[in-house]
Design a protein around this motif. Structure first.
Motif, mmCIF file in Angstrom:
data_model
loop_
_atom_site.group_PDB
_atom_site.id
_atom_site.type_symbol
_atom_site.label_atom_id
_atom_site.label_comp_id
_atom_site.label_asym_id
_atom_site.label_seq_id
_atom_site.Cartn_x
_atom_site.Cartn_y
_atom_site.Cartn_z
ATOM 1 N N MET A 252 0.827 -1.202 0.000
ATOM 2 C CA MET A 252 0.000 0.000 0.000
ATOM 3 C C MET A 252 0.864 1.255 0.000
ATOM 4 S SD MET A 252 -3.090 1.217 -0.032
ATOM 5 C CE MET A 252 -4.181 -0.120 0.461
ATOM 6 N N ARG A 253 1.943 1.218 0.746
ATOM 7 C CA ARG A 253 2.835 2.385 0.780
ATOM 8 C C ARG A 253 3.417 2.666 -0.596
ATOM 9 N NH1 ARG A 253 5.947 4.088 6.084
ATOM 10 N NH2 ARG A 253 6.646 5.567 4.518
ATOM 11 N N GLU A 254 3.710 1.611 -1.339
ATOM 12 C CA GLU A 254 4.246 1.798 -2.687
ATOM 13 C C GLU A 254 3.221 2.471 -3.603
ATOM 14 O OE1 GLU A 254 5.849 -1.675 -4.447
ATOM 15 O OE2 GLU A 254 7.381 -1.977 -2.891
ATOM 16 N N LYS A 255 1.929 2.189 -3.384
ATOM 17 C CA LYS A 255 0.878 2.785 -4.209
ATOM 18 C C LYS A 255 0.656 4.251 -3.874
ATOM 19 C CE LYS A 255 -1.622 -1.587 -4.823
ATOM 20 N NZ LYS A 255 -2.889 -2.314 -4.544
ATOM 21 N N GLY A 256 1.042 4.640 -2.662
ATOM 22 C CA GLY A 256 0.929 6.046 -2.296
ATOM 23 C C GLY A 256 -0.140 6.323 -1.267
ATOM 24 N N LEU A 257 -0.039 7.470 -0.652
ATOM 25 C CA LEU A 257 -0.935 7.851 0.437
ATOM 26 C C LEU A 257 -2.376 8.036 -0.037
ATOM 27 C CD1 LEU A 257 -0.623 8.368 3.476
ATOM 28 C CD2 LEU A 257 -0.339 10.795 2.965
ATOM 29 N N ASP A 258 -2.569 8.526 -1.265
ATOM 30 C CA ASP A 258 -3.930 8.708 -1.771
ATOM 31 C C ASP A 258 -4.676 7.375 -1.850
ATOM 32 O OD1 ASP A 258 -3.789 11.425 -1.968
ATOM 33 O OD2 ASP A 258 -3.240 11.459 -4.098
ATOM 34 N N GLU A 259 -3.985 6.326 -2.300
ATOM 35 C CA GLU A 259 -4.617 5.011 -2.386
ATOM 36 C C GLU A 259 -4.967 4.489 -0.999
ATOM 37 O OE1 GLU A 259 -5.682 3.181 -4.999
ATOM 38 O OE2 GLU A 259 -5.292 5.030 -6.103
ATOM 39 N N PHE A 260 -4.098 4.754 -0.038
ATOM 40 C CA PHE A 260 -4.384 4.340 1.333
ATOM 41 C C PHE A 260 -5.622 5.062 1.860
ATOM 42 C CE2 PHE A 260 -3.858 5.056 5.945
ATOM 43 C CZ PHE A 260 -3.914 3.733 6.374
ATOM 44 N N ARG A 261 -5.700 6.373 1.621
ATOM 45 C CA ARG A 261 -6.868 7.130 2.071
ATOM 46 C C ARG A 261 -8.153 6.571 1.454
ATOM 47 N NH1 ARG A 261 -3.720 11.871 0.426
ATOM 48 N NH2 ARG A 261 -2.573 12.735 2.213
ATOM 49 N N LYS A 262 -8.106 6.237 0.162
ATOM 50 C CA LYS A 262 -9.285 5.694 -0.512
ATOM 51 C C LYS A 262 -9.692 4.350 0.092
ATOM 52 C CE LYS A 262 -8.320 7.872 -4.996
ATOM 53 N NZ LYS A 262 -7.909 7.615 -6.408
ATOM 54 N N ALA A 263 -8.706 3.509 0.382
ATOM 55 C CA ALA A 263 -8.995 2.191 0.948
ATOM 56 C C ALA A 263 -9.652 2.322 2.318
ATOM 57 C CB ALA A 263 -7.705 1.369 1.051
ATOM 58 N N VAL A 264 -9.156 3.236 3.149
ATOM 59 C CA VAL A 264 -9.737 3.443 4.473
ATOM 60 C C VAL A 264 -11.133 4.039 4.347
ATOM 61 C CG1 VAL A 264 -9.499 4.658 6.668
ATOM 62 C CG2 VAL A 264 -7.469 3.698 5.560
ATOM 63 N N ALA A 265 -11.304 5.008 3.467
ATOM 64 C CA ALA A 265 -12.609 5.651 3.287
ATOM 65 C C ALA A 265 -13.669 4.647 2.846
ATOM 66 C CB ALA A 265 -12.496 6.782 2.268
#
Length: 421
Positions: A252-265
């Motif tokens: 997930m870190r490799e995909k970037g912070l925006d992807e992490f935010r989307k996954a959590v949302a």
């Protein structure tokens, strides 16, 4: 606590002297299990020395749940009123979101305890309360910034630890060493105690998100299709946990912070714009989750309790409660043998025997709750059903009182028998 000097070794022709601290019982780790055990033993008259590698208790995202059975123990030692004066929030029930509906998954309102709620309190406040009370006793000694480096073989004088503190290296000797130093216990490692691991390890990413007036009315809740999002009300903010498969956080870190935010949302009941508060990876904290336990909790002169004996999943926040119950059982069984200077293998075995059933039963339930969906369900596109027990509670709400008892009290709750005013 007696301090002497001993020959630690030789450097060339010169002998080096190492300070030796003599005590009745050494406890490694000033967490809930270690401090509760130290307080109970010291109050019973045992000379106790607790070693803690950190300089304070201020570490975020630790287990902050104090269950009804733990509050009952705190009442039995006369600290409940003082403890509940500290800032905390109370959860008389736990919630989950299933199919867009909010249901009660655990109800504590019918428990046979004085406190029918889980108290959420920063763990450092709870530990400070125990340490302050123990510090009133002259036979209790807490050594902070003191890290254990080695465990020496047991001999007729007892068991000896090597440790490093602010003043350098020294040794501590006692009839018993108790490892209460967590899931990465140095005591169990040095003692060579064998660990069994169960289920698939996973990860939880903890974060803080602001608390607003129109947020869900949870004190503690689980959200998302498989309850993979945990929310704990801290008053001014939510402590949130996002559960992921083991080693997937690195991807997930490799995909970037925006992807992490989307996954959590996608699994959070909070508005998606709240995720903008996660401004960098420094705003999240990764914790590895595993379920394990020792095949044997002891060897001559050494005992492990709490997470050092059995790491739990964070489901239900039961880890702290299990650790406290271990400490009470250990104090009840070991206080008299320690006072007599005659701790035998049968006493250590009795502690393990007393606490094995509640440990195994709790872990069995946690493993059932984490069990993967049947392949038939998994094959259905777009479907991610909650665990079966969640669906059952949704259909039969009275089951929430049963889960309330299992979470709030657990199996075989302990009561203090060594506290004499």
């Amino acid at each position: 606590m007696e301090v002497t000097d001993d020959v630690a070794g030789k450097t060339g022709a010169e002998e080096t002297m190492e300070q030796v601290v003599e005590t009745g019982c050494i406890i490694v780790g000033a967490g809930p299990a270690g401090l509760m055990l130290g307080l109970l033993l010291a109050h019973a008259g045992v000379e106790v020395t607790v070693l803690e590698k950190h300089g304070d208790f201020l570490r975020d995202f630790r287990g902050d749940t104090i269950h009804p059975s733990t509050l009952e123990v705190v009442h039995e030692i006369g600290l409940l009123e003082d403890l509940l004066k500290l800032p905390h929030t109370r959860a008389p029930r736990l919630h989950a979101e299933i199919g867009g509906c909010d249901i009660t998954i655990a109800d504590f309102s019918r428990l046979p305890t004085r406190c029918r709620f889980i108290a959420f309190m920063p763990q450092w406040d709870f530990l400070d309360c125990l340490a302050r009370e123990a510090g009133k006793l002259t036979n209790f000694h807490l050594m902070m910034q003191t890290e254990v480096t080695d465990l020496l073989p047991v001999d007729r004088s007892g068991v000896t630890l090597r440790a490093r503190g602010p003043g350098g290296l020294f040794m501590v000797r006692a009839k018993l060493v108790v490892g209460a130093d967590g899931r990465n216990s140095i005591v169990r490692e040095k003692a060579g105690l064998e660990v069994e691991r169960f289920g698939n390890p996973s990860e939880v990413v903890w974060m803080k998100l602001s608390h607003r007036s129109d947020d869900p009315p949870y004190t503690m809740g689980h959200g998302g299709p498989r309850q993979g999002f945990v929310m704990v009300d801290r008053g001014s903010y939510w402590q949130c946990g996002y559960v992921m498969r083991k080693d997937s956080f690195a991807d997930m870190r490799e995909k970037g912070l925006d992807e992490f935010r989307k996954a959590v949302a996608a699994v959070s009941p909070l508005p998606s714009d709240r995720m903008a508060e996660i401004r960098s990876w420094d705003d999240v904290h990764l914790l590895s989750i595993r379920i394990d336990r020792l095949k044997r909790w002891w060897k001559p002169g050494v005992l492990c309790i709490g997470d050092a004996a059995h790491a739990m999943s964070p489901i239900g926040g039961v880890g702290v409660n299990l650790a406290i119950q271990d400490a009470v059982a250990a104090a009840n069984i070991l206080a008299q043998p320690l006072l007599q200077g005659d701790v035998l293998d049968r006493h250590l075995e009795a502690v393990e025997r007393r606490r094995t059933f509640p440990t195994k039963a709790t872990q069995k339930i946690q493993l059932m709750m984490r069990r993967k969906r049947r392949s038939a369900d998994a094959a259905k596109p777009g479907r991610s059903a909650p665990p079966a027990f969640m669906r059952a509670i949704g259909r039969w709400p009275l089951l929430a009182h049963l889960t309330g008892r299992l979470i709030g009290i657990g199996f075989r709750p302990e009561h203090v028998r060594v506290w004499h005013d």
